[in-house]
Design a protein around this motif. Structure first.
Motif, PDB file in Angstrom:
ATOM      1  N   LEU A   1       1.329 -35.971  -1.953  1.00  0.00           N
ATOM      2  CA  LEU A   1       1.928 -34.891  -2.744  1.00  0.00           C
ATOM      3  C   LEU A   1       3.436 -35.099  -2.881  1.00  0.00           C
ATOM      4  O   LEU A   1       4.027 -34.791  -3.923  1.00  0.00           O
ATOM      5  CB  LEU A   1       1.641 -33.539  -2.098  1.00  0.00           C
ATOM      6  N   ALA A   2       4.055 -35.592  -1.816  1.00  0.00           N
ATOM      7  CA  ALA A   2       5.496 -35.819  -1.871  1.00  0.00           C
ATOM      8  C   ALA A   2       5.858 -36.842  -2.945  1.00  0.00           C
ATOM      9  O   ALA A   2       6.947 -36.801  -3.526  1.00  0.00           O
ATOM     10  CB  ALA A   2       5.993 -36.284  -0.504  1.00  0.00           C
ATOM     11  N   LYS A   3       4.948 -37.767  -3.223  1.00  0.00           N
ATOM     12  CA  LYS A   3       5.172 -38.737  -4.301  1.00  0.00           C
ATOM     13  C   LYS A   3       4.909 -38.115  -5.672  1.00  0.00           C
ATOM     14  O   LYS A   3       5.505 -38.529  -6.665  1.00  0.00           O
ATOM     15  CB  LYS A   3       4.263 -39.946  -4.110  1.00  0.00           C
ATOM     16  N   LEU A   4       4.004 -37.130  -5.702  1.00  0.00           N
ATOM     17  CA  LEU A   4       3.580 -36.531  -6.968  1.00  0.00           C
ATOM     18  C   LEU A   4       4.574 -35.507  -7.501  1.00  0.00           C
ATOM     19  O   LEU A   4       4.718 -35.333  -8.714  1.00  0.00           O
ATOM     20  CB  LEU A   4       2.202 -35.887  -6.786  1.00  0.00           C
ATOM     21  N   PHE A   5       5.274 -34.826  -6.582  1.00  0.00           N
ATOM     22  CA  PHE A   5       6.171 -33.742  -6.993  1.00  0.00           C
ATOM     23  C   PHE A   5       7.635 -34.088  -6.712  1.00  0.00           C
ATOM     24  O   PHE A   5       7.952 -34.802  -5.757  1.00  0.00           O
ATOM     25  CB  PHE A   5       5.816 -32.450  -6.249  1.00  0.00           C
ATOM     26  N   HIS A   6       8.489 -33.536  -7.559  1.00  0.00           N
ATOM     27  CA  HIS A   6       9.935 -33.760  -7.440  1.00  0.00           C
ATOM     28  C   HIS A   6      10.641 -32.408  -7.340  1.00  0.00           C
ATOM     29  O   HIS A   6      10.455 -31.538  -8.201  1.00  0.00           O
ATOM     30  CB  HIS A   6      10.457 -34.523  -8.664  1.00  0.00           C
ATOM     31  N   PRO A   7      11.460 -32.196  -6.306  1.00  0.00           N
ATOM     32  CA  PRO A   7      12.157 -30.910  -6.163  1.00  0.00           C
ATOM     33  C   PRO A   7      13.539 -30.908  -6.809  1.00  0.00           C
ATOM     34  O   PRO A   7      14.247 -31.932  -6.800  1.00  0.00           O
ATOM     35  CB  PRO A   7      12.286 -30.779  -4.650  1.00  0.00           C
ATOM     36  N   GLN A   8      13.936 -29.788  -7.366  1.00  0.00           N
ATOM     37  CA  GLN A   8      15.326 -29.571  -7.790  1.00  0.00           C
ATOM     38  C   GLN A   8      15.827 -28.380  -6.963  1.00  0.00           C
ATOM     39  O   GLN A   8      15.595 -27.220  -7.331  1.00  0.00           O
ATOM     40  CB  GLN A   8      15.415 -29.253  -9.289  1.00  0.00           C
ATOM     41  N   TYR A   9      16.490 -28.687  -5.855  1.00  0.00           N
ATOM     42  CA  TYR A   9      16.830 -27.666  -4.876  1.00  0.00           C
ATOM     43  C   TYR A   9      17.739 -26.585  -5.447  1.00  0.00           C
ATOM     44  O   TYR A   9      17.539 -25.392  -5.185  1.00  0.00           O
ATOM     45  CB  TYR A   9      17.499 -28.322  -3.657  1.00  0.00           C
ATOM     46  N   HIS A  10      18.749 -26.979  -6.206  1.00  0.00           N
ATOM     47  CA  HIS A  10      19.714 -26.001  -6.705  1.00  0.00           C
ATOM     48  C   HIS A  10      19.083 -25.028  -7.695  1.00  0.00           C
ATOM     49  O   HIS A  10      19.586 -23.919  -7.895  1.00  0.00           O
ATOM     50  CB  HIS A  10      20.911 -26.717  -7.348  1.00  0.00           C
ATOM     51  N   GLN A  11      17.974 -25.431  -8.332  1.00  0.00           N
ATOM     52  CA  GLN A  11      17.296 -24.555  -9.287  1.00  0.00           C
ATOM     53  C   GLN A  11      16.027 -23.936  -8.703  1.00  0.00           C
ATOM     54  O   GLN A  11      15.333 -23.191  -9.394  1.00  0.00           O
ATOM     55  CB  GLN A  11      16.928 -25.340 -10.549  1.00  0.00           C
ATOM     56  N   ARG A  12      15.733 -24.236  -7.445  1.00  0.00           N
ATOM     57  CA  ARG A  12      14.505 -23.778  -6.786  1.00  0.00           C
ATOM     58  C   ARG A  12      13.293 -24.090  -7.681  1.00  0.00           C
ATOM     59  O   ARG A  12      12.474 -23.228  -7.991  1.00  0.00           O
ATOM     60  CB  ARG A  12      14.570 -22.273  -6.475  1.00  0.00           C
ATOM     61  N   THR A  13      13.210 -25.346  -8.091  1.00  0.00           N
ATOM     62  CA  THR A  13      12.165 -25.799  -9.009  1.00  0.00           C
ATOM     63  C   THR A  13      11.462 -27.022  -8.429  1.00  0.00           C
ATOM     64  O   THR A  13      12.094 -27.895  -7.831  1.00  0.00           O
ATOM     65  CB  THR A  13      12.770 -26.150 -10.382  1.00  0.00           C
ATOM     66  N   ILE A  14      10.141 -27.085  -8.620  1.00  0.00           N
ATOM     67  CA  ILE A  14       9.341 -28.245  -8.224  1.00  0.00           C
ATOM     68  C   ILE A  14       8.617 -28.749  -9.471  1.00  0.00           C
ATOM     69  O   ILE A  14       7.948 -27.967 -10.157  1.00  0.00           O
ATOM     70  CB  ILE A  14       8.326 -27.876  -7.126  1.00  0.00           C
ATOM     71  N   THR A  15       8.756 -30.034  -9.779  1.00  0.00           N
ATOM     72  CA  THR A  15       8.205 -30.599 -11.013  1.00  0.00           C
ATOM     73  C   THR A  15       7.110 -31.616 -10.704  1.00  0.00           C
ATOM     74  O   THR A  15       7.259 -32.454  -9.813  1.00  0.00           O
ATOM     75  CB  THR A  15       9.312 -31.279 -11.838  1.00  0.00           C
TER      76      THR A  15
ATOM     77  N   ALA B   1      13.136 -15.305  -2.459  1.00  0.00           N
ATOM     78  CA  ALA B   1      12.900 -16.442  -3.353  1.00  0.00           C
ATOM     79  C   ALA B   1      13.205 -17.761  -2.639  1.00  0.00           C
ATOM     80  O   ALA B   1      12.477 -18.747  -2.794  1.00  0.00           O
ATOM     81  CB  ALA B   1      13.764 -16.307  -4.603  1.00  0.00           C
ATOM     82  N   ASN B   2      14.272 -17.800  -1.838  1.00  0.00           N
ATOM     83  CA  ASN B   2      14.605 -19.012  -1.093  1.00  0.00           C
ATOM     84  C   ASN B   2      13.521 -19.347  -0.075  1.00  0.00           C
ATOM     85  O   ASN B   2      13.163 -20.516   0.116  1.00  0.00           O
ATOM     86  CB  ASN B   2      15.954 -18.832  -0.383  1.00  0.00           C
ATOM     87  N   ILE B   3      13.003 -18.326   0.590  1.00  0.00           N
ATOM     88  CA  ILE B   3      11.925 -18.540   1.561  1.00  0.00           C
ATOM     89  C   ILE B   3      10.694 -19.095   0.860  1.00  0.00           C
ATOM     90  O   ILE B   3      10.042 -20.032   1.351  1.00  0.00           O
ATOM     91  CB  ILE B   3      11.594 -17.218   2.285  1.00  0.00           C
ATOM     92  N   ALA B   4      10.371 -18.534  -0.301  1.00  0.00           N
ATOM     93  CA  ALA B   4       9.186 -18.978  -1.051  1.00  0.00           C
ATOM     94  C   ALA B   4       9.322 -20.436  -1.469  1.00  0.00           C
ATOM     95  O   ALA B   4       8.361 -21.211  -1.411  1.00  0.00           O
ATOM     96  CB  ALA B   4       8.989 -18.073  -2.273  1.00  0.00           C
ATOM     97  N   PHE B   5      10.527 -20.814  -1.914  1.00  0.00           N
ATOM     98  CA  PHE B   5      10.735 -22.206  -2.323  1.00  0.00           C
ATOM     99  C   PHE B   5      10.539 -23.164  -1.137  1.00  0.00           C
ATOM    100  O   PHE B   5       9.865 -24.191  -1.251  1.00  0.00           O
ATOM    101  CB  PHE B   5      12.135 -22.404  -2.904  1.00  0.00           C
ATOM    102  N   LYS B   6      11.137 -22.829  -0.002  1.00  0.00           N
ATOM    103  CA  LYS B   6      11.006 -23.677   1.189  1.00  0.00           C
ATOM    104  C   LYS B   6       9.544 -23.806   1.606  1.00  0.00           C
ATOM    105  O   LYS B   6       9.089 -24.882   2.002  1.00  0.00           O
ATOM    106  CB  LYS B   6      11.836 -23.097   2.329  1.00  0.00           C
ATOM    107  N   GLN B   7       8.801 -22.697   1.504  1.00  0.00           N
ATOM    108  CA  GLN B   7       7.390 -22.736   1.900  1.00  0.00           C
ATOM    109  C   GLN B   7       6.608 -23.677   0.980  1.00  0.00           C
ATOM    110  O   GLN B   7       5.785 -24.479   1.442  1.00  0.00           O
ATOM    111  CB  GLN B   7       6.800 -21.319   1.841  1.00  0.00           C
ATOM    112  N   ALA B   8       6.861 -23.564  -0.322  1.00  0.00           N
ATOM    113  CA  ALA B   8       6.151 -24.416  -1.278  1.00  0.00           C
ATOM    114  C   ALA B   8       6.523 -25.894  -1.086  1.00  0.00           C
ATOM    115  O   ALA B   8       5.650 -26.767  -1.056  1.00  0.00           O
ATOM    116  CB  ALA B   8       6.469 -23.969  -2.705  1.00  0.00           C
ATOM    117  N   TRP B   9       7.827 -26.174  -0.963  1.00  0.00           N
ATOM    118  CA  TRP B   9       8.235 -27.570  -0.836  1.00  0.00           C
ATOM    119  C   TRP B   9       7.811 -28.174   0.507  1.00  0.00           C
ATOM    120  O   TRP B   9       7.429 -29.338   0.573  1.00  0.00           O
ATOM    121  CB  TRP B   9       9.738 -27.710  -1.026  1.00  0.00           C
TER     122      TRP B   9
END
Length: 557
Positions: free
Chosen positions: A143-157, A126-134
């Motif tokens: 895209l970096a302006k369009l999306f916001h990461p929440q690292y501790h929750q492995r979430t991209i908004t 799951a950690n690898i998948a999050f890093k790949q997506a972010w």
């Protein structure tokens, strides 16, 4: 829905010709084109130069992107194909492409505050998948302006729509209650080791119940062991849909060689490699594969099987266990599904029984071998029982045991004496049919099972009708005799998955000039039904006569 059939007739010819595996579908062209435009401009984050997807050799995956998003009917707000199953060897860019696909889903999404899940079998994956997506997002300034990461929750908004991509390790507690509009499962084959995998998949599919626009996509390599549990079920369903044997809104894309081309080490032919590795020459290096094959051949059969399964999607089976019992090589070809207990009783003039195991964390193996009246071939019918203790003591094999329970070759006992009672009932039936041997009819380990001996006496099977079978190297004759009869085509069995698994678990040890099958060598992988079979082989090798024949001869005398 006939227009949306996802069957792929003639897939064998297509894959051998290097053609695409996505069938022609009446896609909604504008939806497909929009998704492809977005996908093409995303960058591959872990490749030198971070090339665009359209330049990274992802044409084969673009067909999947087009099918996924082009199957969405914008007027009805319904996706005509809700599930996708991709079986692809490792190193073909599946992590990069999967992350990109989920980002495309968030961008084209119409549902307010939509939830998307990328489910991995372990926290590490799951950690690898999050890093790949972010990292895919960070590779593009817009895209970096369009999306916001929440690292501790492995979430991209998504900042504008509120849509969220959550990367989670699979667990029923974290999946329960999800209302995701899109779910991607990474490495389904790893779920086979989880005893609660079926529950996880029920929860995942349940989240799509109120989402006709939702989707579920599974991306996985072949299993490192024979398919089992939820992976076996999902792979089997995908193959049936591909072959036109089942109609479901599932698109299977299976990069695997036809059996006839994979058998007899046909997968070693380098000409076959690009057929199942669409990224060969890009993320998959041909020289690397050649070197890995050489190393695997040097390291032995287990390393070779691992190479074939992970890099060429060859399904692990009995023929890979060349360091095991020689008879395993001939076991698949000796299967005869017409062999049932009823047919064995009808076809045979005499039968013997072998029994082994029965500990609280073991299987109780049971085998009937009959001698055919017409051909004198041996016919084997095998079953097993397990006390419910094994479900707690051996959790790593629970998914397999549940498969065998569905096959009705294994019974999980609901009470401590169920196995003995049901086993005795079968022996009674053989005896009443007049084919149970008059002498040495039941073969048990020398240590024996006291409860069983008492139960046999209760149905009149006692004395010299019960034989103590010496174990260890003393089974050498049965081991060698069985493998010879399997090879010469005079030994047939009922073709159960239970026995295929147990035969595949067998390890052989050389003791002088003798060979041994030991439970210790097999470890947690059970072989009790195989030992039961050998116990029966030992008895049938004595050329027994049935009690009914003995009675007739006595009357004549």
């Amino acid at each position: 829905m006939d227009k949306w059939s996802t069957a792929c007739p003639g897939w064998q010819a297509k894959i051998l010709a290097g053609e695409g595996l996505v069938p022609d579908l009446p896609l909604f062209k504008e939806e497909a084109a929009r998704a492809l435009r977005i996908f093409d401009r995303l960058r591959v984050p872990d490749v030198v130069g971070q090339p665009l997807m359209k330049d990274a050799g992802a044409d084969w995956f673009r067909d999947i992107v087009a099918a996924l998003f082009g199957s969405f009917d914008p007027d009805a707000n319904r996706r005509m194909i809700q599930e996708f199953f991709l079986l692809i060897p490792k190193k073909n860019g599946k992590s990069s492409y999967s992350a990109a696909l989920m980002l495309v889903a968030m961008i084209v999404n119409r549902r307010p505050n939509a939830e998307f899940l990328l489910v991995a079998p372990t926290k590490e994956i799951a950690n690898i998948a999050f890093k790949q997506a972010w990292n895919t997002v960070k590779a593009d300034d817009e895209l970096a302006k369009l999306f916001h990461p929440q690292y501790h929750q492995r979430t991209i908004t998504h900042r504008r729509t509120g849509a969220q991509l959550q990367i989670k390790a699979a667990d029923t507690d974290t999946i329960t209650g999800s209302k995701s509009a899109g779910i991607l499962i990474d490495e389904t084959h790893v779920f086979a080791k989880r005893s609660n995998a079926a529950d996880v998949f029920v929860e995942i599919r349940g989240s799509l119940a109120a989402r006709p626009d939702g989707f579920l996509i599974q991306v996985t390599t072949q299993s490192k062991d024979p398919p089992a549990g939820v992976f076996k079920a999902e792979l089997s369903r995908a193959r049936k849909v591909r072959d036109g044997k089942m109609i479901l809104p599932i698109l299977p894309i299976l990069y695997e060689l036809p059996d006839e081309d994979a058998d007899d080490n046909g997968w070693k032919d380098e000409a076959m490699w690009p057929l199942v590795n669409p990224n060969l020459g890009r993320s998959v290096d041909e020289t690397f594969l050649k070197n890995q094959l050489i190393a695997a051949e040097e390291d032995g059969p287990e390393a070779l099987a691992l190479f074939a399964s992970q890099h060429l999607n060859v399904e692990i089976g009995l023929r890979f266990k060349t360091d095991g019992w020689v008879g395993a090589t001939y076991w698949p070809d000796a299967a005869d599904k017409s062999i049932t207990l009823d047919s064995l009783i009808e076809r045979c003039d005499v039968a013997v029984v072998g029994v082994d195991g029965g500990g609280l964390d073991d299987l109780l193996g049971f085998c009937v071998i009959g001698r055919c009246k017409a051909t004198r071939d041996w016919l084997a019918w095998c079953r097993a029982w397990a006390q419910d203790d094994v479900l707690e003591r051996r959790k790593e094999i629970v998914p397999r045991l549940r498969d065998f329970e569905k096959e009705k070759t294994l019974t999980i006992c609901s009470n401590p004496t169920q196995d003995i009672e049901e086993l005795i009932a079968i022996i009674r039936r053989l005896d009443e049919a007049g084919i149970l041997a008059d002498k040495w009819a039941i073969g048990l380990d020398q240590v024996g099972i006291p409860t069983m001996v008492d139960a046999l006496a209760g149905i009149g099977v006692e004395g010299d009708r019960i034989a103590a079978i010496a174990q260890g190297f003393r089974l050498n004759g049965a081991i060698l005799g069985a493998e010879r009869k399997l090879k010469d085509g005079t030994f047939w069995h009922d073709g159960s998955d239970l026995m295929s698994w147990c035969i595949g678990n067998v390890k052989i040890e050389l003791r002088g000039s003798a060979v041994m099958m030991t439970k210790q060598a097999a470890g947690k992988a059970k072989i009790d039904p195989v030992i039961a079979l050998l116990n029966a082989v030992q008895l049938m090798s004595r050329n027994p006569t049935s009690a009914a024949v003995v009675d007739v001869m006595a009357m004549i005398a």
